[in-house]
Design a protein around this motif. Sequence first.
Motif, PDB file in Angstrom:
ATOM      1  N   SER A 189       4.990  22.344   0.016  1.00  0.00           N
ATOM      2  CA  SER A 189       5.804  21.426   0.816  1.00  0.00           C
ATOM      3  C   SER A 189       5.002  20.156   1.120  1.00  0.00           C
ATOM      4  CB  SER A 189       6.249  22.095   2.118  1.00  0.00           C
ATOM      5  OG  SER A 189       5.127  22.441   2.909  1.00  0.00           O
ATOM      6  N   ARG A 190       5.724  19.068   1.309  1.00  0.00           N
ATOM      7  CA  ARG A 190       5.090  17.772   1.525  1.00  0.00           C
ATOM      8  C   ARG A 190       5.505  17.223   2.891  1.00  0.00           C
ATOM      9  NH1 ARG A 190       3.384  15.447  -3.375  1.00  0.00           N
ATOM     10  NH2 ARG A 190       3.662  13.343  -2.522  1.00  0.00           N
ATOM     11  N   GLN A 191       4.517  16.691   3.615  1.00  0.00           N
ATOM     12  CA  GLN A 191       4.758  16.120   4.934  1.00  0.00           C
ATOM     13  C   GLN A 191       4.129  14.734   5.011  1.00  0.00           C
ATOM     14  OE1 GLN A 191       6.695  17.638   7.161  1.00  0.00           O
ATOM     15  NE2 GLN A 191       6.901  19.464   5.851  1.00  0.00           N
ATOM     16  N   LEU A 192       4.721  13.876   5.838  1.00  0.00           N
ATOM     17  CA  LEU A 192       4.141  12.560   6.067  1.00  0.00           C
ATOM     18  C   LEU A 192       2.746  12.689   6.666  1.00  0.00           C
ATOM     19  CD1 LEU A 192       7.023  10.403   7.614  1.00  0.00           C
ATOM     20  CD2 LEU A 192       5.822   9.947   5.469  1.00  0.00           C
ATOM     21  N   ASP A 193       1.797  11.956   6.118  1.00  0.00           N
ATOM     22  CA  ASP A 193       0.468  11.923   6.711  1.00  0.00           C
ATOM     23  C   ASP A 193       0.497  11.008   7.936  1.00  0.00           C
ATOM     24  OD1 ASP A 193      -2.184  12.348   7.121  1.00  0.00           O
ATOM     25  OD2 ASP A 193      -2.887  11.258   5.359  1.00  0.00           O
ATOM     26  N   TYR A 251       0.850  -1.190   0.000  1.00  0.00           N
ATOM     27  CA  TYR A 251       0.000   0.000   0.000  1.00  0.00           C
ATOM     28  C   TYR A 251       0.883   1.236   0.000  1.00  0.00           C
ATOM     29  CZ  TYR A 251      -3.216   3.621   1.667  1.00  0.00           C
ATOM     30  OH  TYR A 251      -3.945   4.775   1.799  1.00  0.00           O
ATOM     31  N   ARG A 252       0.549   2.199  -0.848  1.00  0.00           N
ATOM     32  CA  ARG A 252       1.266   3.472  -0.872  1.00  0.00           C
ATOM     33  C   ARG A 252       0.291   4.585  -0.518  1.00  0.00           C
ATOM     34  NH1 ARG A 252       5.620   5.764  -5.257  1.00  0.00           N
ATOM     35  NH2 ARG A 252       5.638   7.931  -4.543  1.00  0.00           N
ATOM     36  N   HIS A 253       0.738   5.454   0.378  1.00  0.00           N
ATOM     37  CA  HIS A 253      -0.112   6.552   0.849  1.00  0.00           C
ATOM     38  C   HIS A 253       0.564   7.878   0.538  1.00  0.00           C
ATOM     39  CE1 HIS A 253      -3.362   8.189   3.314  1.00  0.00           C
ATOM     40  NE2 HIS A 253      -2.463   9.038   3.813  1.00  0.00           N
ATOM     41  N   ASP A 254      -0.199   8.804  -0.046  1.00  0.00           N
ATOM     42  CA  ASP A 254       0.361  10.086  -0.472  1.00  0.00           C
ATOM     43  C   ASP A 254       0.680  10.981   0.719  1.00  0.00           C
ATOM     44  OD1 ASP A 254       0.089   9.324  -3.099  1.00  0.00           O
ATOM     45  OD2 ASP A 254      -1.832  10.347  -3.381  1.00  0.00           O
ATOM     46  N   ALA A 255       1.648  11.849   0.508  1.00  0.00           N
ATOM     47  CA  ALA A 255       2.000  12.853   1.510  1.00  0.00           C
ATOM     48  C   ALA A 255       0.913  13.927   1.589  1.00  0.00           C
ATOM     49  CB  ALA A 255       3.343  13.491   1.153  1.00  0.00           C
ATOM     50  N   VAL A 256       0.927  14.671   2.675  1.00  0.00           N
ATOM     51  CA  VAL A 256       0.068  15.852   2.819  1.00  0.00           C
ATOM     52  C   VAL A 256       0.791  17.027   2.170  1.00  0.00           C
ATOM     53  CG1 VAL A 256      -1.034  17.418   4.438  1.00  0.00           C
ATOM     54  CG2 VAL A 256      -0.932  14.962   4.958  1.00  0.00           C
ATOM     55  N   VAL A 257       0.118  17.671   1.214  1.00  0.00           N
ATOM     56  CA  VAL A 257       0.731  18.788   0.484  1.00  0.00           C
ATOM     57  C   VAL A 257       0.164  20.104   1.004  1.00  0.00           C
ATOM     58  CG1 VAL A 257       1.155  19.816  -1.777  1.00  0.00           C
ATOM     59  CG2 VAL A 257       0.988  17.318  -1.548  1.00  0.00           C
ATOM     60  N   SER A 258       1.052  20.970   1.490  1.00  0.00           N
ATOM     61  CA  SER A 258       0.640  22.276   2.013  1.00  0.00           C
ATOM     62  C   SER A 258       0.420  23.271   0.873  1.00  0.00           C
ATOM     63  CB  SER A 258       1.704  22.818   2.970  1.00  0.00           C
ATOM     64  OG  SER A 258       1.928  21.919   4.028  1.00  0.00           O
ATOM     65  N   THR A 259      -0.161  24.394   1.196  1.00  0.00           N
ATOM     66  CA  THR A 259      -0.426  25.412   0.174  1.00  0.00           C
ATOM     67  C   THR A 259       0.853  25.948  -0.454  1.00  0.00           C
ATOM     68  OG1 THR A 259      -0.493  27.076   1.943  1.00  0.00           O
ATOM     69  CG2 THR A 259      -2.594  26.118   1.237  1.00  0.00           C
TER      70      THR A 259
END
Length: 205
Positions: free
Chosen positions: A126-130, A115-123
């Motif tokens: 920038s990308r952060q681990l969910d 399973y691959r889960h996408d990062a959280v993308v800020s406005t």
Amino acid sequence: MNSSTGKSVVLVRWLAAALGAAVASCAAPLPEAIPPAKAKAIPQSDITVDPQRLLAAHNQIRRQLSIPDLKWSDQMAAYATEWALYLSDNVNCDLQYRGSVGLPQHKNGFGENLYRHDAVVSTDGSRQLDNIDGRTVVFEWARESVNYDFATNSCALNSSCDQYTQLVWRDSAVVGCGAASCGNRDQIWVCNYDPPGNYFKQRPY
């Protein structure tokens, strides 16, 4: 002492030594056909894997079908984490099964879910681990149940259901899982199962 007497003494000593060796070999435990795997430390990853929550999620789905619970295996978790780290370090978390890239697998063979889960993308881009845990992963695999037709034992056209069928494979008895983050802050999760499922033309339960 004549020569015949000397030979007799030597023969008696040899027989005594041979008898002692035979007794010792009988007393020792017989080697197993397949030596038990030694305990192996789980490789370090920057994603926390909670065995209890992962196992509970698996068994919640299985109990809906009256399928025996799985048990957790630290050895299998180490095996799964190794593969998650390999996918992270070498193919940027591309969903590749262990056997698909020509790398050696465990001699007994294990089932494998990815399973691959996408990062959280800020406005600002920038990308952060969910912040997800194993329950999210397992329930995503369980969502494939809508693609599985028990009557025909097949997946719906142009859809996947093999992660679900491995999840609920009756004969699978133990599971272990691992996870790793990707360079772009996506994350990859791997669960391995023993015995494996998804045998051709066999129903999962």
